[in-house]
Design a protein around this motif. Sequence first.
Motif, PDB file in Angstrom:
ATOM      1  N   VAL A 156       0.882  -1.172   0.000  1.00 57.46           N
ATOM      2  CA  VAL A 156       0.000   0.000   0.000  1.00 57.46           C
ATOM      3  C   VAL A 156       0.916   1.217   0.000  1.00 57.46           C
ATOM      4  O   VAL A 156       1.195   1.810   1.033  1.00 57.46           O
ATOM      5  CB  VAL A 156      -0.941   0.000   1.226  1.00 57.46           C
ATOM      6  N   PRO A 157       1.439   1.613  -1.159  1.00 62.07           N
ATOM      7  CA  PRO A 157       2.501   2.619  -1.210  1.00 62.07           C
ATOM      8  C   PRO A 157       2.036   3.995  -0.780  1.00 62.07           C
ATOM      9  O   PRO A 157       0.930   4.435  -1.113  1.00 62.07           O
ATOM     10  CB  PRO A 157       2.913   2.614  -2.683  1.00 62.07           C
ATOM     11  N   VAL A 158       2.884   4.674  -0.020  1.00 60.47           N
ATOM     12  CA  VAL A 158       2.604   6.031   0.438  1.00 60.47           C
ATOM     13  C   VAL A 158       3.711   6.980  -0.021  1.00 60.47           C
ATOM     14  O   VAL A 158       3.440   8.000  -0.642  1.00 60.47           O
ATOM     15  CB  VAL A 158       2.448   6.079   1.972  1.00 60.47           C
ATOM     16  N   SER A 159       4.961   6.638   0.258  1.00 65.25           N
ATOM     17  CA  SER A 159       6.059   7.521  -0.133  1.00 65.25           C
ATOM     18  C   SER A 159       6.587   7.210  -1.527  1.00 65.25           C
ATOM     19  O   SER A 159       7.235   8.055  -2.142  1.00 65.25           O
ATOM     20  CB  SER A 159       7.207   7.398   0.877  1.00 65.25           C
ATOM     21  N   VAL A 160       6.342   5.996  -2.022  1.00 63.80           N
ATOM     22  CA  VAL A 160       6.787   5.622  -3.366  1.00 63.80           C
ATOM     23  C   VAL A 160       5.578   5.573  -4.296  1.00 63.80           C
ATOM     24  O   VAL A 160       4.452   5.346  -3.863  1.00 63.80           O
ATOM     25  CB  VAL A 160       7.514   4.262  -3.361  1.00 63.80           C
ATOM     26  N   ASP A 161       5.835   5.781  -5.568  1.00 61.18           N
ATOM     27  CA  ASP A 161       4.758   5.806  -6.558  1.00 61.18           C
ATOM     28  C   ASP A 161       4.963   4.636  -7.512  1.00 61.18           C
ATOM     29  O   ASP A 161       5.371   4.804  -8.657  1.00 61.18           O
ATOM     30  CB  ASP A 161       4.774   7.134  -7.294  1.00 61.18           C
ATOM     31  N   ASN A 162       4.710   3.426  -7.004  1.00 59.13           N
ATOM     32  CA  ASN A 162       4.955   2.218  -7.771  1.00 59.13           C
ATOM     33  C   ASN A 162       3.966   1.157  -7.303  1.00 59.13           C
ATOM     34  O   ASN A 162       3.848   0.907  -6.100  1.00 59.13           O
ATOM     35  CB  ASN A 162       6.399   1.748  -7.549  1.00 59.13           C
ATOM     36  N   ASN A 163       3.261   0.535  -8.228  1.00 60.50           N
ATOM     37  CA  ASN A 163       2.191  -0.405  -7.859  1.00 60.50           C
ATOM     38  C   ASN A 163       2.612  -1.868  -7.921  1.00 60.50           C
ATOM     39  O   ASN A 163       1.774  -2.761  -7.814  1.00 60.50           O
ATOM     40  CB  ASN A 163       0.969  -0.190  -8.763  1.00 60.50           C
ATOM     41  N   ALA A 164       3.912  -2.142  -8.088  1.00 60.28           N
ATOM     42  CA  ALA A 164       4.340  -3.522  -8.302  1.00 60.28           C
ATOM     43  C   ALA A 164       3.989  -4.428  -7.129  1.00 60.28           C
ATOM     44  O   ALA A 164       3.529  -5.558  -7.312  1.00 60.28           O
ATOM     45  CB  ALA A 164       5.843  -3.570  -8.578  1.00 60.28           C
ATOM     46  N   HIS A 165       4.194  -3.956  -5.895  1.00 59.84           N
ATOM     47  CA  HIS A 165       3.895  -4.803  -4.742  1.00 59.84           C
ATOM     48  C   HIS A 165       2.392  -4.937  -4.515  1.00 59.84           C
ATOM     49  O   HIS A 165       1.935  -5.953  -3.976  1.00 59.84           O
ATOM     50  CB  HIS A 165       4.571  -4.255  -3.489  1.00 59.84           C
ATOM     51  N   THR A 166       1.642  -3.940  -4.916  1.00 62.90           N
ATOM     52  CA  THR A 166       0.181  -4.066  -4.857  1.00 62.90           C
ATOM     53  C   THR A 166      -0.273  -5.208  -5.749  1.00 62.90           C
ATOM     54  O   THR A 166      -1.096  -6.047  -5.352  1.00 62.90           O
ATOM     55  CB  THR A 166      -0.487  -2.760  -5.320  1.00 62.90           C
ATOM     56  N   LEU A 167       0.281  -5.250  -6.947  1.00 58.17           N
ATOM     57  CA  LEU A 167      -0.089  -6.300  -7.888  1.00 58.17           C
ATOM     58  C   LEU A 167       0.431  -7.661  -7.427  1.00 58.17           C
ATOM     59  O   LEU A 167      -0.270  -8.676  -7.548  1.00 58.17           O
ATOM     60  CB  LEU A 167       0.456  -5.963  -9.270  1.00 58.17           C
ATOM     61  N   GLU A 168       1.641  -7.694  -6.873  1.00 55.88           N
ATOM     62  CA  GLU A 168       2.180  -8.960  -6.375  1.00 55.88           C
ATOM     63  C   GLU A 168       1.345  -9.512  -5.230  1.00 55.88           C
ATOM     64  O   GLU A 168       1.276 -10.729  -5.032  1.00 55.88           O
ATOM     65  CB  GLU A 168       3.623  -8.770  -5.914  1.00 55.88           C
ATOM     66  N   THR A 169       0.723  -8.639  -4.467  1.00 58.84           N
ATOM     67  CA  THR A 169      -0.151  -9.098  -3.381  1.00 58.84           C
ATOM     68  C   THR A 169      -1.298  -9.918  -3.936  1.00 58.84           C
ATOM     69  O   THR A 169      -1.734 -10.903  -3.330  1.00 58.84           O
ATOM     70  CB  THR A 169      -0.676  -7.887  -2.593  1.00 58.84           C
ATOM     71  N   SER A 171      -1.371 -11.230  -7.268  1.00 57.41           N
ATOM     72  CA  SER A 171      -0.964 -12.280  -8.209  1.00 57.41           C
ATOM     73  C   SER A 171      -0.118 -13.361  -7.546  1.00 57.41           C
ATOM     74  O   SER A 171      -0.180 -14.528  -7.928  1.00 57.41           O
ATOM     75  CB  SER A 171      -0.186 -11.671  -9.374  1.00 57.41           C
ATOM     76  N   ASP A 172       0.686 -12.980  -6.562  1.00 56.55           N
ATOM     77  CA  ASP A 172       1.635 -13.912  -5.957  1.00 56.55           C
ATOM     78  C   ASP A 172       1.551 -13.954  -4.437  1.00 56.55           C
ATOM     79  O   ASP A 172       2.470 -14.450  -3.783  1.00 56.55           O
ATOM     80  CB  ASP A 172       3.060 -13.547  -6.369  1.00 56.55           C
ATOM     81  N   SER A 173       0.478 -13.419  -3.865  1.00 59.21           N
ATOM     82  CA  SER A 173       0.249 -13.488  -2.417  1.00 59.21           C
ATOM     83  C   SER A 173       1.437 -12.927  -1.629  1.00 59.21           C
ATOM     84  O   SER A 173       1.906 -13.535  -0.657  1.00 59.21           O
ATOM     85  CB  SER A 173      -0.041 -14.927  -1.987  1.00 59.21           C
ATOM     86  N   LEU A 174       1.909 -11.756  -2.028  1.00 62.82           N
ATOM     87  CA  LEU A 174       3.095 -11.174  -1.406  1.00 62.82           C
ATOM     88  C   LEU A 174       2.933 -11.006   0.102  1.00 62.82           C
ATOM     89  O   LEU A 174       3.834 -11.363   0.871  1.00 62.82           O
ATOM     90  CB  LEU A 174       3.414  -9.816  -2.047  1.00 62.82           C
ATOM     91  N   VAL A 175       1.807 -10.462   0.541  1.00 61.55           N
ATOM     92  CA  VAL A 175       1.622 -10.223   1.974  1.00 61.55           C
ATOM     93  C   VAL A 175       1.640 -11.537   2.744  1.00 61.55           C
ATOM     94  O   VAL A 175       2.252 -11.645   3.811  1.00 61.55           O
ATOM     95  CB  VAL A 175       0.325  -9.440   2.233  1.00 61.55           C
ATOM     96  N   ASP A 176       1.000 -12.565   2.201  1.00 62.87           N
ATOM     97  CA  ASP A 176       1.022 -13.867   2.862  1.00 62.87           C
ATOM     98  C   ASP A 176       2.445 -14.405   2.969  1.00 62.87           C
ATOM     99  O   ASP A 176       2.802 -15.041   3.965  1.00 62.87           O
ATOM    100  CB  ASP A 176       0.144 -14.858   2.097  1.00 62.87           C
ATOM    101  N   GLN A 177       3.261 -14.160   1.960  1.00 61.36           N
ATOM    102  CA  GLN A 177       4.656 -14.610   2.012  1.00 61.36           C
ATOM    103  C   GLN A 177       5.445 -13.899   3.101  1.00 61.36           C
ATOM    104  O   GLN A 177       6.361 -14.469   3.695  1.00 61.36           O
ATOM    105  CB  GLN A 177       5.326 -14.370   0.663  1.00 61.36           C
ATOM    106  N   LEU A 178       5.092 -12.645   3.377  1.00 60.42           N
ATOM    107  CA  LEU A 178       5.821 -11.856   4.359  1.00 60.42           C
ATOM    108  C   LEU A 178       5.379 -12.128   5.792  1.00 60.42           C
ATOM    109  O   LEU A 178       6.118 -11.839   6.736  1.00 60.42           O
ATOM    110  CB  LEU A 178       5.649 -10.363   4.059  1.00 60.42           C
TER     111      LEU A 178
END
Length: 579
Positions: A156-169, A171-178
């Motif tokens: 959930v980016p605030v200081s950066v302007d990049n949606n890659a981790h939003t999409l990985e959440t 498509s690839d369950s990024l938050v669950d991995q963390l």
Amino acid sequence: MTRHPPHARARLAALCLVAASSLGLTAGCRGCDDAARSAARLASEGNARELRPDAARTATDRRPSILLVALDGVPRQTLYGLLRRGLLPGFARLLGGAGDGGALAHAHLDESLLATLPSSTLAAWATTFTGVPPARHGISGNEFFIRESRRFIAPVPVSVDNNAHTLETESDSLVDQLLTVPTVYQRMRRTEPGMTIWVALSQVHGGADRFLLPDRSVLVEGITARAGAAVGIEPGYAPYAQVDEAVMDNLREDLDRHGAPDLLTLYLFGTDLYAHEAEVGPERALETYLREVLDARLGALADHLQRLGELDDRFVVVVSDHGHTAVMPDDAHSLGTDRDGDDEPPTVLRRAGFRLRPFELEVPAEAPFDAVLAYQGAMAFVYLADRTRCPGGVCAWSEPPRYREDVLAAAEAFHRASAGTGSVAAMRGTLDLILVREPTPFADDDRPFEVYLGGGRTGSIEDHLRAHPHPDYVAFTSRMRDLAVGPRGERAGDVVLLAHNGDRQRPEDRYYFAHEYRSWHGSPSRGDSELPFIVAHRRRSSAALASLVRDALGSDPAPTQDRVAEVLLSLRRARRVDR
């Protein structure tokens, strides 16, 4: 003109990229190869991703079913007020219907649940869906830094302007991995391996069978709405409503096709994103969105479940993650990043001799930084390295910083800036508290934070609040311990900056760590922290439901949202109610 905030843009851009990928529109997308690949994967899987395609299913009709409605950014006062005034009739149907005088005879509306800290999306939902606080599950905020891997995380980016981790959440369950602990879904499977679990759009879905997404044809329309916003056309809540409505439409289709699962989590995020940017202010924005967008759709979901015979012995649970606080959408109140000028928090660190990590999602492995900033709205996390180990080079982030020479040096720089005696005049009067602690190795349990008083002096949070009462701050000390003290407490940083935000009555006196918004959250104030928590069942009385909830929440008069998982586990163990 509406300027979508970074995490609003990221969530919409991620979902719209899925839609564009399904239509072959991402070819030649400069700088978005990884995101396009993730989007293509989601697009190829249709409107639902099978998370456990080979898992055996067994009947579990001896236990009550659960529908969990997760509303992002809705404070207790707003939702309860609308329900009690009879202004959400569709919602009321989902909660068992309103009786004489509009009372919800089959629902318990809890008045005690508090958000975790920071009272922001990702830390809050990770807490809700694991049943443990951030210092244990490892998701400390909307964005954070992992020392041992030198990795900046921003689903959930605030200081950066990049949606890659939003999409990985998605498509690839990024938050669950963390996450470093099991989810409530995985905990349920320990005793019910054949239980069916669906999750619609929530960032946390480990242990579920199916992950539901909106229909991509609707998302393509969202691309048009966002393009309109970019050229000055006011889209209002339309882009967010399209996503929330689409996921509920697809949910009803899946219910017809597959039958209802034992546990269904429906995450709706349009409330939060619209409240951040609406010119009418967050309270009116939330009321409008709940009444004009969600009420009819939730009523239709109730009717659909009833027609399928899937609502008679199903608990309906409603919870949120945080509230909202109105702020001024200008540079004077926004404590931003490098792109916002040289009078922002990064300048404070640089002038104190620190080398700050650039505000990018990815930086080169050889990047020589010894300080990192991660923004959480009302809060900011400052991560520091031992500068003697990396003069001009790459720092050993797996080692802790020095307390006086690194941690207190950074705290003193911010203390002077807020006091008006530092070199960044625009920071004067912006900070309520600066919190510090003695560092420990990242693998050890971390210490609690103390208040930095200036001149190298510190004091306990309890003592400071006794001497300087903050009437609007609720359970601040205990919630800061939940954020800081534990095996992953270091992910909240070495210094925590708390802006004057939830402690101030007027928006003109509030500040926030982000680009320009009309509303933010993240503070320990009641407005940001008091959560709605409703448990309903159309065959049970309000009194019986209240007893179930109280037993599961425990004896703490102000329980935090980690207890929601215990309530869900308890409801699943409850006796069925026959006709």
